[in-house]
Scaffold this active site. Structure first.
Site, PDB file in Angstrom:
ATOM      1  N   LYS A   1      26.263 -29.049 -12.670  1.00 46.76           N
ATOM      2  CA  LYS A   1      25.282 -29.242 -13.744  1.00 46.76           C
ATOM      3  C   LYS A   1      25.998 -29.272 -15.093  1.00 46.76           C
ATOM      4  O   LYS A   1      26.567 -28.273 -15.512  1.00 46.76           O
ATOM      5  CB  LYS A   1      24.237 -28.130 -13.769  1.00 46.76           C
ATOM      6  CG  LYS A   1      23.052 -28.474 -14.703  1.00 46.76           C
ATOM      7  CD  LYS A   1      22.258 -27.261 -15.131  1.00 46.76           C
ATOM      8  CE  LYS A   1      22.660 -26.733 -16.464  1.00 46.76           C
ATOM      9  NZ  LYS A   1      22.463 -27.652 -17.602  1.00 46.76           N
ATOM     10  N   GLU A   9      34.441 -18.100 -16.666  1.00 42.79           N
ATOM     11  CA  GLU A   9      35.310 -18.296 -17.824  1.00 42.79           C
ATOM     12  C   GLU A   9      34.387 -18.299 -19.032  1.00 42.79           C
ATOM     13  O   GLU A   9      33.629 -19.236 -19.263  1.00 42.79           O
ATOM     14  CB  GLU A   9      36.082 -19.609 -17.702  1.00 42.79           C
ATOM     15  CG  GLU A   9      37.291 -19.689 -18.613  1.00 42.79           C
ATOM     16  CD  GLU A   9      36.982 -20.362 -19.925  1.00 42.79           C
ATOM     17  OE1 GLU A   9      36.785 -19.620 -20.915  1.00 42.79           O
ATOM     18  OE2 GLU A   9      36.910 -21.590 -19.969  1.00 42.79           O
ATOM     19  N   CYS A  43      36.635 -21.866 -26.533  1.00 42.34           N
ATOM     20  CA  CYS A  43      36.514 -20.457 -26.151  1.00 42.34           C
ATOM     21  C   CYS A  43      37.798 -19.687 -26.433  1.00 42.34           C
ATOM     22  O   CYS A  43      37.757 -18.480 -26.713  1.00 42.34           O
ATOM     23  CB  CYS A  43      36.140 -20.332 -24.683  1.00 42.34           C
ATOM     24  SG  CYS A  43      37.261 -21.199 -23.574  1.00 42.34           S
ATOM     25  N   GLU A  66      32.067 -13.953 -31.425  1.00 40.38           N
ATOM     26  CA  GLU A  66      32.465 -15.354 -31.270  1.00 40.38           C
ATOM     27  C   GLU A  66      31.514 -16.258 -32.048  1.00 40.38           C
ATOM     28  O   GLU A  66      30.306 -16.267 -31.816  1.00 40.38           O
ATOM     29  CB  GLU A  66      32.458 -15.751 -29.792  1.00 40.38           C
ATOM     30  CG  GLU A  66      32.994 -17.147 -29.557  1.00 40.38           C
ATOM     31  CD  GLU A  66      33.033 -17.522 -28.093  1.00 40.38           C
ATOM     32  OE1 GLU A  66      34.005 -18.172 -27.679  1.00 40.38           O
ATOM     33  OE2 GLU A  66      32.082 -17.169 -27.360  1.00 40.38           O
TER      34      GLU A  66
END
Length: 507
Positions: A184, A258, A292, A389
């Site tokens: 997906k 991850e 990331c 983040e």
């Protein structure tokens, strides 16, 4: 008059794309309409609609998993490693043949500069399939003993920052190991995954080996929770990763995650400054900071702080922000209005917390989603912009005096994905790297990837590795491992003959 060169526009043409007005789900080797509510995918640089995309509901996810199970049981798991390798090699070559088209589609749908999608993303996609094609007939040497077995059906959910590259990271090792997949893509960037489905058809991959279902977060939830999948692989936010871990807990499904990061980029006073400045820019502003493992925390030794910041501002002032399809563009569009709102809010928070912000002196386009590359100085470790983040072109600058202080500050984060070290002393680099709690540590460079090198983190950055021999381990089990006990039987479609293939229609 400026003291650097101005460049005339050099746009890449979107006319090379042969896009459909509407894209269905890719299940069992064919495109078919989704039964959920369709949606538009738009270009973040212009806000114009690119194509209408189908959305998968529960019945569609059931059909995709059933197609993958049938292909696994009757075709793919029965092929030799060398035969699987032939398909992977074929996919890699087709990616190279359609590289220009894929690069334009990625920049159009994602907002990243064409130079990045053309020179980084697409070449790495081909490299990943070439690399794992080479592994397909050598699985005895992975480290699980002789004749390791695939897991079965893999459910894979990928993010919007590197849509095609993350697809390759997931699909290539899974297929090399003998698994079939249901993937997906992110809701805002489904385009290159659907073009990849056409490549799967061109490669004449047996029907059902690769299935692609599009939709929102609910589609992803249905896929992850499906009792017919044996393996879940997710790349995305830490918050969603936690929910997936909860959903998979207590089941026999294997899981790799991850997730997010808040990477520290450490610059010592003996660093090669010119090289370090370029590394800082690449680490923080590559792909609009939608990375990331971005070096979003810059730790500079106190004695060179002022020089580094001043030279960094001079370098940032040369960045060209604008049309992602322009070959001269350095920083493209933010992927979505939602992400732009998040980044803008963090910039406001940083200023409110007392940090001093500075943004590139650029004229942003009036249409689309844009944010000028920004650095904050005077940042404290307690500031949210140093702890959370942001996932955008925002860099927080902190200082340190000793290597011990740099290590302590770098490790003062719940994440553990990446870090960088800049120093002329190899002994210092090795000593500091050994103490950093990060899955990947770069020395005198940043954001460099190779399919033979494992990538991943720990703590709130997830677990498991992608790339290298370690990336195969996530999709294999030893020959004597017990067969998985699935919660419910999966009703498959009619059997797919082993040699049945579907050729792509000629344009």
């Amino acid at each position: 008059m400026t003291d650097f060169l101005d460049y005339a526009p050099a746009p890449e043409s979107a006319a090379i794309l042969h896009l459909r007005k509407e894209y269905g789900l890719f299940i069992g080797g064919d495109f078919q309409p989704g039964r959920g509510t369709a949606f538009d995918t738009i270009s973040p640089s212009t806000e114009k609609v690119i194509a209408r995309i189908s959305s998968a509901n529960e019945a569609d996810v059931d059909a995709a998993v059933a197609a993958a199970r049938s292909a696994y049981d009757r075709t793919w798991s029965r092929l030799s490693g060398s035969d699987r390798a032939k398909y992977l090699f074929r996919i890699a070559r087709l990616v190279q043949e359609r590289a220009r088209e894929l690069a334009v589609a990625e920049s159009l749908d994602n907002g990243k500069p064409i130079r990045e999608s053309r020179d980084v993303d697409v070449p790495l996609v081909a490299a990943w399939f070439f690399y794992y094609a080479g592994w397909a007939d050598k699985l005895d040497h992975v480290g699980l003993g002789a004749a390791p077995r695939p897991l079965g059906v893999a459910a894979q959910v990928i993010p919007w920052n590197f849509p095609l590259l993350m697809l390759a990271w997931k699909i290539a090792p899974a297929l090399a190991a003998g698994n079939t997949v249901v993937l997906k893509p992110a809701e805002t960037t489904p385009l290159t995954a659907l073009i990849f489905a056409e490549i799967v058809q061109q490669a004449e991959l047996p029907a059902g080996v690769v299935n692609i279902v599009t939709g929102d977060g609910e589609t992803g939830r249905l896929l992850v929770a499906h009792p017919g999948v044996d393996k879940v692989a997710f790349t995305g936010s830490t918050a969603v990763g936690r929910e997936i871990a909860k959903a998979v807990a207590g089941t026999p499904k294997r899981l790799t995650l991850e997730l997010g990061g808040k990477g520290a980029n450490i610059v010592f006073d003996d660093a090669p400054i010119d090289q370090a400045i370029e590394g800082i820019v690449n680490g923080a502003f590559f792909n609009q900071g939608h990375v990331c493992c971005a070096g979003s925390r810059l730790l500079v030794q106190e004695s060179i702080h002022d020089e580094v910041v001043e030279r960094l501002k001079v370098r940032l002032a040369t960045l060209r922000v604008g049309d992602p399809l322009d070959k001269n563009t350095d920083v493209g569009a933010i992927n979505s209005a939602e992400q732009l709102k998040r980044i803008s809010e963090y910039a406001r928070i940083g200023a409110a917390e007392g940090a001093e912000g500075w943004s590139c002196p650029v004229d942003l386009p009036t249409k689309g989603f844009w944010f000028a590359p920004t650095i904050f100085t005077g940042v404290e470790q307690t500031h949210r912009i140093a702890r959370e983040e942001i996932f955008g072109p925002v860099l927080s600058v902190l200082t340190f005096r000793t290597p011990e202080e740099a290590i302590a500050k770098a490790n003062n984060t719940p994440y553990g994905l990446s870090a960088g070290i800049w120093s002329d002393k190899g002994s210092r680099v090795l000593a500091v790297a050994d103490k950093l709690r990060a899955g990947v540590v770069w020395a005198n460079t940043f954001n460099r990837f190779d399919p033979a090198s494992p990538f991943g983190g720990y703590r709130e950055s997830g677990y498991g590795r992608e790339g290298g021999r370690q990336g195969l381990l996530a999709y294999l089990q030893s020959a004597d491992a017990p067969a998985p006990q699935r919660a419910l039987p999966v009703v498959a479609k009619p059997p797919i003959p082993p040699r049945t293939v579907r050729k792509a229609a000629k344009k």
